[in-house]
Design a protein around this motif. Structure first.
Motif, short mmCIF file in Angstrom:
data_model
loop_
_atom_site.label_atom_id
_atom_site.label_comp_id
_atom_site.label_asym_id
_atom_site.label_seq_id
_atom_site.Cartn_x
_atom_site.Cartn_y
_atom_site.Cartn_z
N GLU A 157 31.99 57.23 39.62
CA GLU A 157 31.02 56.76 40.61
C GLU A 157 30.08 55.69 40.06
O GLU A 157 29.27 55.14 40.81
CB GLU A 157 30.19 57.94 41.14
CG GLU A 157 29.40 58.68 40.10
CD GLU A 157 30.13 59.90 39.56
OE1 GLU A 157 29.45 60.86 39.15
OE2 GLU A 157 31.38 59.88 39.54
N CYS A 184 25.34 50.16 44.37
CA CYS A 184 24.57 51.32 44.82
C CYS A 184 24.53 51.43 46.34
O CYS A 184 24.42 52.53 46.89
CB CYS A 184 23.15 51.25 44.27
SG CYS A 184 23.02 51.58 42.49
N HIS A 185 24.60 50.30 47.01
CA HIS A 185 24.45 50.29 48.45
C HIS A 185 25.78 50.07 49.17
O HIS A 185 25.81 49.51 50.28
CB HIS A 185 23.43 49.22 48.86
CG HIS A 185 22.03 49.55 48.43
ND1 HIS A 185 21.19 50.34 49.19
CD2 HIS A 185 21.34 49.22 47.30
CE1 HIS A 185 20.04 50.46 48.56
NE2 HIS A 185 20.09 49.80 47.42
N THR A 186 26.87 50.49 48.56
CA THR A 186 28.19 50.46 49.19
C THR A 186 28.57 51.86 49.62
O THR A 186 28.55 52.80 48.82
CB THR A 186 29.26 49.91 48.23
OG1 THR A 186 28.97 48.55 47.92
CG2 THR A 186 30.65 49.99 48.85
N GLY A 187 28.89 52.02 50.88
CA GLY A 187 29.28 53.33 51.40
C GLY A 187 29.32 53.30 52.91
O GLY A 187 29.21 52.25 53.55
N ASN A 188 29.47 54.46 53.51
CA ASN A 188 29.55 54.59 54.95
C ASN A 188 28.34 55.35 55.48
O ASN A 188 28.10 56.49 55.08
CB ASN A 188 30.85 55.31 55.36
CG ASN A 188 32.08 54.52 54.97
OD1 ASN A 188 32.19 53.34 55.30
ND2 ASN A 188 33.02 55.16 54.29
N ASN A 189 27.60 54.73 56.37
CA ASN A 189 26.43 55.38 56.96
C ASN A 189 26.86 56.41 58.00
O ASN A 189 27.75 56.15 58.81
CB ASN A 189 25.53 54.33 57.63
CG ASN A 189 25.05 53.27 56.66
OD1 ASN A 189 24.29 53.56 55.75
ND2 ASN A 189 25.50 52.03 56.86
N SER A 239 30.71 48.10 52.80
CA SER A 239 31.67 49.20 52.66
C SER A 239 33.00 48.64 52.20
O SER A 239 33.24 47.43 52.25
CB SER A 239 31.83 49.94 54.00
OG SER A 239 32.21 49.03 55.03
N THR A 240 33.87 49.52 51.77
CA THR A 240 35.19 49.09 51.30
C THR A 240 36.21 49.11 52.43
O THR A 240 37.33 48.63 52.27
CB THR A 240 35.67 49.98 50.15
OG1 THR A 240 35.66 51.35 50.57
CG2 THR A 240 34.75 49.83 48.93
N TYR A 277 23.39 51.92 53.28
CA TYR A 277 24.59 51.22 52.85
C TYR A 277 24.72 49.90 53.60
O TYR A 277 24.73 49.86 54.83
CB TYR A 277 25.82 52.10 53.06
CG TYR A 277 25.81 53.35 52.21
CD1 TYR A 277 25.63 53.26 50.83
CD2 TYR A 277 25.95 54.61 52.79
CE1 TYR A 277 25.60 54.40 50.05
CE2 TYR A 277 25.92 55.76 52.00
CZ TYR A 277 25.75 55.64 50.64
OH TYR A 277 25.70 56.78 49.85
N ASN A 301 22.61 59.92 55.34
CA ASN A 301 22.57 59.40 53.97
C ASN A 301 21.16 58.97 53.59
O ASN A 301 20.39 58.46 54.41
CB ASN A 301 23.55 58.24 53.80
CG ASN A 301 23.52 57.23 54.92
OD1 ASN A 301 23.92 57.54 56.04
ND2 ASN A 301 23.04 56.02 54.64
N THR A 339 20.65 56.82 51.04
CA THR A 339 20.75 55.43 50.58
C THR A 339 21.25 54.57 51.74
O THR A 339 22.27 54.90 52.35
CB THR A 339 21.74 55.31 49.40
OG1 THR A 339 21.28 56.10 48.31
CG2 THR A 339 21.89 53.86 48.95
#
Length: 360
Positions: A53, A71-76, A87-88, A84, A80, A82
């Motif tokens: 991670e 740090c700010h890559t992801g799915n809201n 995203s990928t 985001y 959450n 953080t």
């Protein structure tokens, strides 16, 4: 003693678990109860290696486990802690970015896959192939756009480097947004004021949204350094404060040569189409006359709380850059909030008509 220690430890852990959810939305800073290891590592090493991670280009300054984008890559999903901003996988933006899983700034996702017209080209994504490091409507930057610092938006823009510009802000007490420090500025944009929605505008409605700082200007040369449009103008200044925005020989108003920002629509005639804002684009769960629109948001001088209705008095109907654009990215060219170029052929939503109500 061991038994008592275990009981005390259990009570402390239970207390943290109970108060953690209550902390979300209190302030923009990192909420209480999140372990230090969620963001930091002492040696950028665990069991002789780098954890999955963590970012893969460390070690990073301030002993953090990744850079800004990492740090700010992801799915809201609305829970959450953080925000985001990319995203990928393709985010669910919908038609206007208000009902899916993107936040107020949109997403850098489209820039990350090479669609450079649809977002700001921040490091680590490639620079813009057409404009390079020269933003439209402004002078060239000394290097590629970054998240923070001298060539960025967030943090102290007099300091070079993301980490240096933001140092300490994530732990600051931001219960009062006064613009005096990075930590007490709207969204860590030093000097900028505004009301911060607790979940960064995840599926916003009439009473749950950011309130952007604007000002009721009387000339194109007038500047208020605390507004969100002023922040945009630090790179795109010609579109905000340059000559030839208003076509009037003296004064500030229609006919416009360029779309105005930091202009209060309360200055328009009482029977004008602008007084019918937001037309067919009222925010979810809105009531009353002239409800606020999260599709085409307006700024205000008073940002102590989100506006639920536009009264056309007290400087509450101010056009900003953010009224039309996202800050990070969107699926549309020019980082527009809606499909301006596709309406009416491919979409029924055109946020322009929230203000230009007679054109809908």
């Amino acid at each position: 003693m061991c038994g008592n220690a275990k009981k005390i430890g259990f009570v402390l852990m239970l207390t943290l678990l109970l108060i953690w959810p209550l902390q979300k939305g209190s302030f923009a800073k990192i909420p209480a109860g999140i372990p230090c290891s969620s963001c930091h590592t002492m040696h950028y090493s665990q069991n002789g290696g780098v954890l999955e991670e963590w970012g893969k280009h460390g070690p990073y300054k301030a002993l953090v486990i990744n850079d800004c984008i990492g740090c700010h890559t992801g799915n809201n999903d609305g829970t959450n802690f953080t925000p985001y901003v990319t995203s990928t996988s393709p985010p669910n933006y919908g038609e206007t970015g208000t009902e899916g899983n993107t936040l107020a700034g949109g997403s850098f996702y489209w820039v990350s896959i090479g669609e450079e017209k649809k977002g700001h080209n921040v490091v680590p994504f490639p620079p813009d192939s057409r404009f390079g490091n020269t933003p439209p409507g402004g002078p060239g930057l000394t290097s590629q756009l970054t998240c923070a610092g001298t060539t960025g938006c967030h943090g102290d823009r007099n300091k070079e480097g993301d980490f240096e510009a933001l140092l300490g802000a994530h732990h600051a007490d931001d219960s009062t947004i006064d613009g005096q420090t990075v930590g007490t500025s709207y969204r860590f944009l030093k000097g900028i004021l505004g009301y911060e929605d607790s979940d960064w505008e995840y599926q916003p409605d009439a009473s749950h949204h950011n309130q952007y700082k604007g000002t009721d200007r009387s000339s194109e040369a007038q500047v208020n350094t605390t507004t969100i449009s002023y922040l945009c103008a630090e790179c795109h200044g010609f579109f905000h404060s340059g000559d030839g925005i208003s076509g009037q020989s003296t004064g500030w108003g229609s006919p416009w040569l360029r779309h105005p920002t930091d202009y209060d629509m309360s200055n328009t005639a009482s029977g004008s189409e602008y007084r019918a804002y937001p037309g067919n684009y009222a925010a979810p769960r809105s009531t009353g006359t002239n409800p606020y629109s999260v599709i085409a948001p307006l700024g205000s001088e008073d940002v102590s709380a989100p506006k639920t209705n536009i009264l056309f008095q007290g400087q509450d109907a101010i056009v900003t850059c953010i009224s039309c654009h996202r800050a990070h990215g969107s699926p549309y060219n020019a980082i527009l909030r809606w499909d301006y170029y596709g309406w009416p052929q491919t979409t029924t939503k055109n946020g322009c008509n929230a203000c230009h109500t007679n054109k809908d």
